[in-house]
Design a protein around this motif. Structure first.
Motif, PDB file in Angstrom:
ATOM      1  N   ASN A  95       0.831  -1.201   0.000  1.00 38.42           N
ATOM      2  CA  ASN A  95       0.000   0.000   0.000  1.00 38.42           C
ATOM      3  C   ASN A  95       0.862   1.246   0.000  1.00 38.42           C
ATOM      4  OD1 ASN A  95      -2.845   1.227   0.604  1.00 38.42           O
ATOM      5  ND2 ASN A  95      -1.496   2.185   2.097  1.00 38.42           N
ATOM      6  N   TRP A 174      -7.224   4.412   0.310  1.00 38.56           N
ATOM      7  CA  TRP A 174      -8.148   3.594  -0.471  1.00 38.56           C
ATOM      8  C   TRP A 174      -9.610   3.900  -0.163  1.00 38.56           C
ATOM      9  CZ3 TRP A 174      -5.052   1.586   3.443  1.00 38.56           C
ATOM     10  CH2 TRP A 174      -5.726   1.173   4.599  1.00 38.56           C
ATOM     11  N   GLY A 180      -8.119   5.583  -4.870  1.00 32.68           N
ATOM     12  CA  GLY A 180      -8.162   4.155  -5.162  1.00 32.68           C
ATOM     13  C   GLY A 180      -7.936   3.878  -6.639  1.00 32.68           C
TER      14      GLY A 180
END
Length: 347
Positions: A95, A174, A180
């Motif tokens: 991430n 996100w 996202g």
């Protein structure tokens, strides 16, 4: 309301999964047979990355989320066995933005040849404003119960990114469809770089996924138009990016890591804030404990609704069809419902 809002996108999503041939049963059959064929092995660290990589990679990749089931992203660390598996992967998608705090400690254990991609590239990461937060701490908690946590009513109202444990970064991007989409495109590019021979295949899959993003983003924009300035009382500070997108403010029952208990002072602050702004909804973590939110909702004669941080999706929920997009649909429904019956304009 839910059925009308969710059904069209679910049909598109389900069709996309069929088209790319990446259903769960297919994955299991491949794993059980021990034959990956030409599939590339991809490890990821979040549910969002898992869904993006599967939809874009389709039949060309085998994707596994390191943080299984309902694991806690903030406090998880890989076992030695998982580190070994990561080193054997073709691609490791993280991430980024400081979420994988364990990565620095274990960097020496990772093979230099491992292709690791930080999927936060190109995202406008929200940073902390510690001095501003501390000033509000002093002003708004006479009992000083907040000294153990840094997520207070007005400090959180204007906080779009305070996160001490992530080096001042908020990694929960996100929860914004706009961020996202950038992350998903980074996944697409990483797969193309890994396997350029299948570039056209990945491009087709990315085009399908981008349409799903666009459809849902349009739905958010239409439903939330004119709601700027609203305040959301959220389970923990995981919605800074969503708030930035639509001009909202967030107040967290807990901080960025969902640690600790609600103090008496914090409860008083939230009740006072809700009363002064006409807020009628307390959000709780979807799939989590709703007791604190229900109790607070009673205090303000309001309601408690689920809001999903999408930090984890357990296997049972996935078997029911839940994924990043279905939960983002449900978040929109809850947010819209939260504004119903509000007496103030949130300003």
């Amino acid at each position: 309301m839910r059925r009308k809002m969710i059904l069209p996108l679910l049909l598109v999503f389900s069709l996309a999964l069929v088209l790319v041939g990446c259903g769960k049963k297919t994955d299991q059959a491949s794993e059980n047979s021990g034959e990956r064929g030409s599939q590339r092995k991809v490890y990821v660290t979040t549910p969002a990355l898992y869904d993006f990589a599967r939809m874009i990679g389709g039949e060309k990749v085998e994707v596994e989320n390191l943080v299984q089931g309902g694991g806690d992203l903030h406090h998880w660390e890989p076992s030695p066995d998982l580190i070994r598996k990561i080193n054997q992967a073709d691609l490791f998608l993280i991430n980024g933005a400081g979420l994988e705090g364990w990565l620095d400690k274990l960097s020496a254990s990772l093979e230099p040849t491992l292709k690791l991609v930080d999927t936060s590239q190109g995202i406008d990461i929200i940073m902390a404003d510690h001095d501003h937060d501390e000033d509000h701490d002093e002003d708004h908690d006479e009992d000083h119960d907040h000294d153990k946590d840094h997520d207070h009513d007005h400090d959180v109202d204007h906080d779009h990114g305070e996160d001490h444990d992530h080096g001042g970064k908020d990694p929960h991007f996100w929860t914004s469809l706009k961020a996202g989409r950038i992350q998903a495109k980074n996944v697409y590019q990483a797969l193309v770089d890994l396997d350029p021979e299948n570039k056209d295949y990945f491009k087709d899959q990315w085009d399908k996924l981008e349409k799903i993003f666009q459809e849902l983003d349009d739905k958010y924009a239409k439903a939330l138009a004119g709601k700027e300035g609203k305040t959301l009382i959220v389970p923990h500070l995981a919605f800074s990016y969503l708030c930035r997108d639509y001009g909202f403010q967030q107040v967290g029952l807990q901080g960025h890591h969902a640690d600790g208990q609600l103090s008496a002072g914090k409860i008083r602050q939230i009740v006072d804030l809700a009363t002064s702004q006409g807020i009628t909804t307390i959000f709780y973590e979807g799939f989590g404990d709703d007791s604190a939110a229900q109790n607070l909702a009673m205090e303000i004669a309001g309601k408690a609704l689920p809001l999903y941080t999408i930090e984890s999706i357990d296997d049972k929920e996935r078997e029911k069809g839940e994924n990043y997009f279905t939960l983002m649909e449900k978040n929109l429904e809850s947010i819209v419902q939260s504004f119903e019956g509000e007496s103030g304009d949130g300003e």
